[in-house]
Design an enzyme around this catalytic site. Sequence first.
Site, PDB file in Angstrom:
ATOM      1  N   ASP A 380       0.789  -1.349  -0.140  1.00  0.00           N
ATOM      2  CA  ASP A 380      -0.056  -0.040   0.114  1.00  0.00           C
ATOM      3  C   ASP A 380       0.840   1.288   0.066  1.00  0.00           C
ATOM      4  O   ASP A 380       1.845   1.274   0.826  1.00  0.00           O
ATOM      5  CB  ASP A 380      -1.027   0.122   1.138  1.00  0.00           C
ATOM      6  N   THR A 381       0.696   2.228  -0.849  1.00  0.00           N
ATOM      7  CA  THR A 381       1.362   3.129  -1.171  1.00  0.00           C
ATOM      8  C   THR A 381       0.572   4.371  -1.662  1.00  0.00           C
ATOM      9  O   THR A 381      -0.614   4.496  -1.797  1.00  0.00           O
ATOM     10  CB  THR A 381       2.146   2.836  -2.105  1.00  0.00           C
TER      11      THR A 381
END
Length: 573
Positions: A380-381
């Site tokens: 997740d970014t």
Amino acid sequence: MTNELGPGGRPVGAAWSRSPVYGTRGMAATAHPLASQVALDVLKQGGNAVDAAIAANAALGLMEPTGNGIGGDIFILLWDPKTKKLHGYNGSGRSPKGQSLAELKSRIAAMKASGELPEDYQGIPSHGPLPVSVPGTVDGWFAVHDRFGSLPMNQILAPTIDYARGGFPVSPVIAYYLDRSWAFFERTYAGTPHLENIQSTWFKGGKAPETGSIFTNADLGKTLEVIGQDGRDAFYKGSLARQMADYFEPMDGGLAYEDFADHKGEWVEPGGVTYKGYELYELPPNGQGFAALQMLSILKNVDLTQWERGSAEVFHYMVEAKRLAFEDVARYYADPDYSDIPLEGLLSDAYGRERFALIDPKKASAEFGPGDPKIEGEGDTTYLTVADENGMLVSLIQSNYRGMGSGMVPDGLGFMFQDRGELFSLEEGHPNVYAPGKRPFHTIIPAMLMKDGLPVMSYGLMGGSMQPQGHVQILVNMLDYGMNVQEAGDAARFLHDGGSDPTGDHGDPLGTLYLEPGVSAETIAKLEAMGHKVKVDSSGVRFGGYQAIYVDRERGSFAGATEMRKDGTVVAW
């Protein structure tokens, strides 16, 4: 038959897309509408693209804690219009200097013996202190700000501090991910002090904040205020560093004060390859940006436009190029301070032709291995991009890695540490094997498209191994098939999952090809007949989050795009 209501129509462009956003004096594209507005406000106050990008990133750490924050790492590509040069910054942190590979393995074995990990668990744990590496984001902010910024840092961080204390409404996609995160942490850390810190920071009352509810994080506001007033060293050598070190001190295998004090990111030289008369630039390993370049180096050997964009042949060639490139990722990509990586060889036209020759145009190959390039000279970014009226472009990506991060929340500071160290290998002799003070393999990659020595588009697409695959799909959509900057992101994507990875895991060599529902049944059937293992996924979760700013020099404007699969927006003036 179904009575589900479909999309409406459009007078121009693809029926399944929206219009790009246009502007002339400045633009910001981020994963949260309020973060985009923060960036635009900074530009209007006289700040430049660097100031606005840092402001937006700080806001996203508050507003999108499921994807990023100051407990994670940062990578930046920056176009400086004054010197007409593209700069790259690797803001990734290192493993604890006081922990050897043998000690790490011993600690993992102890966790298995105590039942904290399953006996058959492979690799480094995804949560707890062991996967935590030094967070490089704050250092990255100050490195680019010291060199290119214009407004004082306390002014840049002020909007986020205000939102942290006064609150903001939670957006739908982030509320969805917060709910998933709470379910995981509640199960994983039940009855521990770790859960108390997680709950008091994000999940008050023992539940995830709902869409539209007002969320505050006064602890993060206080932390950012200290950083704004006292500078970078407050986080790495001063009061905040000592608080973080004190938090880890009673844990087995955590970071020490010296790890924070010794941290420093580095300016690096971006690498590029040509495709259709353009040059795509990415940052070199320890990230995976060169995987996108390798895919393009392979794909330039076939004219994809002989088929329609949605055809099985186009998907087949892109998927096989991905599989070839990722075998090299697993074999070679690591911290260059610890491994000799044949960078020029990996990107050479000759090597691209050599790898392309391995693709069977009629069927999926059962297995690929890494190549032998010659040396010539989920995660997740969040991703954001900002442009200002002077032509400065910032392509910035930042992440805590898996989910919200490691679950490690230092007392009273309002953020979670990343779990990026999970991506080390435990295989002795592997280029990416764990070592003290080493940077792990990284998935987050910003991109910059150039033509004739000038930037054309700053863009990125978040989401683990989806990122290089997404970078290539965006460019194929635009350069081969003429889509505009927004259509290129809204079009249905693929994600290929499988094969070898830099942790030393050798999964199913054929892997699984995930497709979005926009891919036709005819194409799916043909891909299956070619030997691909296809699954259709309508969730949008696997396929990343795209933002882009396109520079139209002929008309003197910017065109911005944002991700339909996220909450974000583009703002301009």
